[in-house]
Design a protein around this motif. Structure first.
Motif, mmCIF file in Angstrom:
data_model
loop_
_atom_site.group_PDB
_atom_site.id
_atom_site.type_symbol
_atom_site.label_atom_id
_atom_site.label_comp_id
_atom_site.label_asym_id
_atom_site.label_seq_id
_atom_site.Cartn_x
_atom_site.Cartn_y
_atom_site.Cartn_z
ATOM 1 N N GLY A 1 72.890 18.338 -24.015
ATOM 2 C CA GLY A 1 74.113 17.940 -23.844
ATOM 3 C C GLY A 1 73.641 16.630 -22.616
ATOM 4 O O GLY A 1 74.835 15.838 -22.187
ATOM 5 N N VAL A 2 72.796 16.346 -22.440
ATOM 6 C CA VAL A 2 72.216 15.370 -21.456
ATOM 7 C C VAL A 2 72.069 13.977 -22.022
ATOM 8 O O VAL A 2 71.168 13.934 -23.064
ATOM 9 N N GLY A 3 72.456 12.944 -21.638
ATOM 10 C CA GLY A 3 72.030 11.669 -22.138
ATOM 11 C C GLY A 3 70.641 11.282 -21.972
ATOM 12 O O GLY A 3 69.987 10.858 -22.956
ATOM 13 N N ILE A 4 70.284 11.066 -20.659
ATOM 14 C CA ILE A 4 68.837 10.527 -20.273
ATOM 15 C C ILE A 4 68.155 11.549 -19.199
ATOM 16 O O ILE A 4 68.917 12.009 -18.230
ATOM 17 N N TYR A 5 67.092 11.923 -19.454
ATOM 18 C CA TYR A 5 66.257 12.960 -18.702
ATOM 19 C C TYR A 5 64.878 12.347 -18.218
ATOM 20 O O TYR A 5 64.239 11.910 -18.978
ATOM 21 N N ILE A 6 64.609 12.180 -16.865
ATOM 22 C CA ILE A 6 63.672 11.627 -16.411
ATOM 23 C C ILE A 6 62.831 12.237 -15.070
ATOM 24 O O ILE A 6 63.754 12.766 -14.371
ATOM 25 N N GLU A 7 61.659 12.024 -15.055
ATOM 26 C CA GLU A 7 61.034 12.707 -13.925
ATOM 27 C C GLU A 7 60.151 11.746 -12.939
ATOM 28 O O GLU A 7 60.345 11.853 -11.764
ATOM 29 N N GLY B 1 69.624 12.762 -25.404
ATOM 30 C CA GLY B 1 69.387 11.389 -25.934
ATOM 31 C C GLY B 1 67.921 10.948 -25.791
ATOM 32 O O GLY B 1 66.947 10.752 -26.858
ATOM 33 N N VAL B 2 67.547 10.834 -24.527
ATOM 34 C CA VAL B 2 66.120 10.517 -24.046
ATOM 35 C C VAL B 2 65.647 11.585 -22.907
ATOM 36 O O VAL B 2 66.088 11.794 -22.339
ATOM 37 N N SER B 3 64.109 11.788 -23.485
ATOM 38 C CA SER B 3 63.629 12.820 -22.445
ATOM 39 C C SER B 3 62.196 12.169 -22.271
ATOM 40 O O SER B 3 61.459 12.064 -23.096
ATOM 41 N N VAL B 4 61.954 11.909 -20.835
ATOM 42 C CA VAL B 4 60.670 11.402 -20.339
ATOM 43 C C VAL B 4 60.199 12.500 -19.244
ATOM 44 O O VAL B 4 60.649 12.479 -18.178
ATOM 45 N N CYS B 5 59.317 13.495 -19.710
ATOM 46 C CA CYS B 5 59.004 14.663 -18.906
ATOM 47 C C CYS B 5 57.651 15.056 -18.923
ATOM 48 O O CYS B 5 56.837 14.606 -19.297
#
Length: 456
Positions: free
Chosen positions: A348-354, A310-314
């Protein structure tokens, strides 16, 4: 009433009466478009002719621009090659009825350093004729207050509109069957790309680019973008509805996006990007992306229905940090990208954040992997995950717990139907702990877990 005033009224009345009494044939012969400016047919241009009209159109354009008047193009088909627009050119057609058919050349329309040019109500048909690389059917280099509105661009053998160092407005246009990208902007100086319809491109929908990282400020709003292919392949350069590269302070809002091979919105090294209020469905990689060397992203109030992520901030390793991911609805994620590439570890991940970010108030449902993931190995710092609702995921929230990973707060979330666990510790993509929401979080001083409502 004095005699002079009575004379003027009488003359005016006589003029009106004379006009009304004009024979029908004479009325039909009068150039109806003359009130808008110069009429192209006055220069020997013949709409509907099978002959090439380039020479007559260029003369009409030059004469009208020299007189600082618009050039009106009556309904009909105009066959033409390259036309050059001098300063102040205004071409006005009848929407849906005035059509330029491209006969060949580097572009159909070109402007070099001209200000205050305008195109309105004209269909530009490129006929699929291949253009040189880095060219648009409409090609505008350097200019202030450029306005291309209510036009149709179809069948371009390159990009639709190519802009460099432009301020102005690209709005209300329709793009179909574009061989490269519908709208490309390099080094904008105050640009709005709004209310356009883009259907069927082979590279990207809209590209907002800069030759070096810097402020851009382009507004990309209320566009409808569909059927974007990653024709050249690659690992994410193509197949995106909206792509901001090195462009700071870009605002992407209110767009309707569906059926893209890669992302709906991809910000690469684009600081202070706003991605808000977009409706996204059926994209086959990360739907909303902020990656590489950026500082600050707001990704809020979007709906994503169908994506690999869905969302990735990486890319904290490249300096990517600071984000607010808030109020999004993300659902019906897919486990991999079905376009010939290997599945990603985070599919398959909703939101990924770092790093240095808040994830709050999101609703995530039907995620084959994790609802939310924080960190990749040691690349995790100061992430707060609070007030989210996660339903029907393999695991609710995954947090990196490898040596060197930073602090994460996981608090006051609603997590249900997550068989692998509500909150689990990760070593990169691999779960290495039991459910930390039940017990065991104290083993990891940098992970603070508490107050979550968990329904097994």
């Amino acid at each position: 009433m004095d005699l002079n005033r009575r004379h003027l009224i009488g003359a005016s009345t006589a003029g009106i009466a004379g006009a009304l009494a004009m024979p029908a044939d004479a009325a039909r012969a009068a150039p109806l478009t003359s009130l808008l400016g110069r009429d192209a047919t006055q220069y020997g241009v013949r709409p509907g002719s099978s002959e090439d009209q380039t020479r007559g159109l260029q003369r009409a354009i030059d004469e009208a621009a020299r007189a600082q008047m618009p050039l009106a193009l009556p309904p009909g088909v105009y066959r033409s090659g390259l036309l050059r627009l001098p300063n102040g050119t205004q071409l006005i057609g009848v929407r849906g009825a005035t059509k330029f058919v491209f006969t060949g050349g580097p572009s159909a329309i070109q402007s070099d350093g001209a200000d205050a040019i305008g195109l309105s109500g004209i269909t530009f048909d490129g006929g699929g004729i291949p253009l040189p690389t880095r060219r648009g059917l409409i090609h505008v280099l350097g200019g202030r207050d450029v306005r291309i509105t209510d036009c149709e661009i179809t069948g371009s053998g390159g990009s639709g509109i190519w802009l460099e160092q432009i301020s102005g407005d690209i709005s209300g246009n329709i793009f179909t069957s574009i061989a490269v990208t519908a709208v490309v902007s390099f080094d904008a100086k105050g640009l709005s790309v709004a209310r356009n319809t883009i259907i069927g491109t082979n590279d990207n929908g809209i590209e907002i680019l800069r030759s070096a990282i810097g402020d851009d400020g382009t507004l990309v709003a209320d566009n409808r973008i569909e059927d974007i292919k990653a024709g050249p392949g690659g690992s994410g350069q193509y197949g995106n509805a909206i792509n901001a590269f090195r462009a700071g302070n870009v605002i992407v809002r209110g767009n309707r996006i569906k059926n893209c091979d890669y992302s709906a919105v991809r910000g690469n090294s684009a600081s202070n990007i706003h991605i808000t209020g977009n409706s996204v469905s059926d994209v086959r990689e990360v739907a909303l992306y902020s990656e590489f060397a950026f500082e600050a992203a707001v990704i809020a109030n979007n709906i994503v229905d169908g994506a690999a992520v869905g969302v990735s901030v990486c890319n904290f390793n490249e300096g990517g940090r600071i984000a607010v991911v808030q109020g999004n609805i993300i659902r019906n994620l897919i486990p991999k990208r079905p376009i010939g590439t290997a599945p990603d570890d985070d599919a398959g991940v909703g939101i990924y954040i770092e790093a240095d970010s808040s994830v709050t108030g999101n609703v995530i449902e039907n995620a084959p992997s994790y609802g939310i993931v924080a960190g990749w190995g040691k690349y995790l710092r100061d992430v707060a995950i609070t007030g989210n609702v996660i339903r029907k995921a393999l695991a609710g929230i995954g947090v990196s717990v490898v040596p060197g990973a930073g602090t994460a707060l996981v608090n006051n979330n609603m997590i249900s139907e997550t068989p692998r666990g509500a909150v689990v510790g990760l070593d990169h993509a691999r779960a290495v702990t039991a459910d930390l929401s039940a017990d065991g979080a104290q083993r990891f001083a940098q992970v603070v877990v508490g107050g979550n409502a968990v329904r097994r």
